[in-house]
Motif scaffolding. Structure first.
Motif, PDB file in Angstrom:
ATOM      1  N   PHE A   1       0.827  -1.207   0.000  1.00  0.00           N
ATOM      2  CA  PHE A   1       0.000   0.000   0.000  1.00  0.00           C
ATOM      3  C   PHE A   1       0.862   1.258   0.000  1.00  0.00           C
ATOM      4  N   THR A   2       1.869   1.293   0.874  1.00  0.00           N
ATOM      5  CA  THR A   2       2.736   2.466   0.965  1.00  0.00           C
ATOM      6  C   THR A   2       3.501   2.695  -0.327  1.00  0.00           C
ATOM      7  N   SER A   3       4.052   1.632  -0.893  1.00  0.00           N
ATOM      8  CA  SER A   3       4.808   1.804  -2.138  1.00  0.00           C
ATOM      9  C   SER A   3       3.890   2.218  -3.285  1.00  0.00           C
ATOM     10  N   SER A   4       2.655   1.724  -3.307  1.00  0.00           N
ATOM     11  CA  SER A   4       1.712   2.132  -4.356  1.00  0.00           C
ATOM     12  C   SER A   4       1.367   3.612  -4.232  1.00  0.00           C
ATOM     13  N   VAL A   5       1.127   4.059  -3.018  1.00  0.00           N
ATOM     14  CA  VAL A   5       0.815   5.478  -2.806  1.00  0.00           C
ATOM     15  C   VAL A   5       1.998   6.347  -3.202  1.00  0.00           C
ATOM     16  N   LEU A   6       3.204   5.949  -2.811  1.00  0.00           N
ATOM     17  CA  LEU A   6       4.396   6.714  -3.190  1.00  0.00           C
ATOM     18  C   LEU A   6       4.583   6.735  -4.701  1.00  0.00           C
ATOM     19  N   TYR A   7       4.367   5.612  -5.361  1.00  0.00           N
ATOM     20  CA  TYR A   7       4.528   5.536  -6.805  1.00  0.00           C
ATOM     21  C   TYR A   7       3.547   6.466  -7.512  1.00  0.00           C
ATOM     22  N   VAL A   8       2.286   6.416  -7.113  1.00  0.00           N
ATOM     23  CA  VAL A   8       1.277   7.262  -7.745  1.00  0.00           C
ATOM     24  C   VAL A   8       1.584   8.738  -7.468  1.00  0.00           C
ATOM     25  N   THR A   9       2.003   9.062  -6.253  1.00  0.00           N
ATOM     26  CA  THR A   9       2.335  10.444  -5.917  1.00  0.00           C
ATOM     27  C   THR A   9       3.484  10.957  -6.774  1.00  0.00           C
ATOM     28  N   ILE A  10       4.504  10.151  -6.938  1.00  0.00           N
ATOM     29  CA  ILE A  10       5.655  10.562  -7.751  1.00  0.00           C
ATOM     30  C   ILE A  10       5.246  10.748  -9.206  1.00  0.00           C
ATOM     31  N   GLN A  11       4.418   9.851  -9.732  1.00  0.00           N
ATOM     32  CA  GLN A  11       4.001   9.970 -11.127  1.00  0.00           C
ATOM     33  C   GLN A  11       3.111  11.192 -11.350  1.00  0.00           C
ATOM     34  N   VAL A  12       2.249  11.502 -10.398  1.00  0.00           N
ATOM     35  CA  VAL A  12       1.411  12.704 -10.515  1.00  0.00           C
ATOM     36  C   VAL A  12       2.290  13.940 -10.489  1.00  0.00           C
ATOM     37  N   HIS A  13       3.269  13.962  -9.584  1.00  0.00           N
ATOM     38  CA  HIS A  13       4.182  15.101  -9.505  1.00  0.00           C
ATOM     39  C   HIS A  13       4.964  15.258 -10.807  1.00  0.00           C
ATOM     40  N   ARG A  14       5.410  14.135 -11.367  1.00  0.00           N
ATOM     41  CA  ARG A  14       6.174  14.177 -12.625  1.00  0.00           C
ATOM     42  C   ARG A  14       5.322  14.709 -13.772  1.00  0.00           C
ATOM     43  N   SER A  15       4.088  14.235 -13.878  1.00  0.00           N
ATOM     44  CA  SER A  15       3.231  14.701 -14.970  1.00  0.00           C
ATOM     45  C   SER A  15       2.886  16.178 -14.804  1.00  0.00           C
TER      46      SER A  15
END
Length: 125
Positions: A13-27
């Motif tokens: 769960f934590t890694s999924s949230v971090l991954y999505v957060t990083i991708q949103v920030h990148r986009s």
């Protein structure tokens, strides 16, 4: 729920949230970069000295056909959802290839050897 399943669930769960957060920030950064580049190009065009004194040197407008092609390219750019979906699919593909190519007997033997080493280290203390 056992310790390991709770731990792995929390980690996933934590890694999924971090991954999505990083991708949103990148986009978001990519869209901001595009907007800033467009604004800089407009300011440069307004600020250019070519055409200030002689209208023959004024930059020409983009022809209608080329403008339509550029608009179609902008519409064809992938959305954030598509980018995230594509990255997710790539990572799942890589992980599934690794899982398919892995010799699970070697993994089992390595884990057993590691567990024996840990047990011996604990018994010595």
């Amino acid at each position: 729920m056992g310790f390991f399943t709770g731990f792995l669930g929390g980690f996933a769960f934590t890694s999924s949230v971090l991954y999505v957060t990083i991708q949103v920030h990148r986009s978001t950064r990519i869209s901001q970069r595009k907007a800033i580049r467009d604004e800089v190009a407009q300011i440069d065009w307004l600020n250019s000295s070519a055409g200030a004194y002689d209208r023959r040197f004024l930059p020409e407008d983009i022809p209608r056909r080329r403008r339509e092609e550029l608009e179609e390219q902008k519409r064809a750019e992938p959305t954030m959802k598509e980018i995230l979906k594509h990255k997710w699919n790539k990572e799942v593909e890589i992980l599934s290839k690794k899982a398919h190519e892995t010799k699970w007997e070697d993994v089992r033997n390595t884990a057993a050897n590691g567990w024996k080493a840990v047990a011996q280290a604990v018994k010595r203390e």
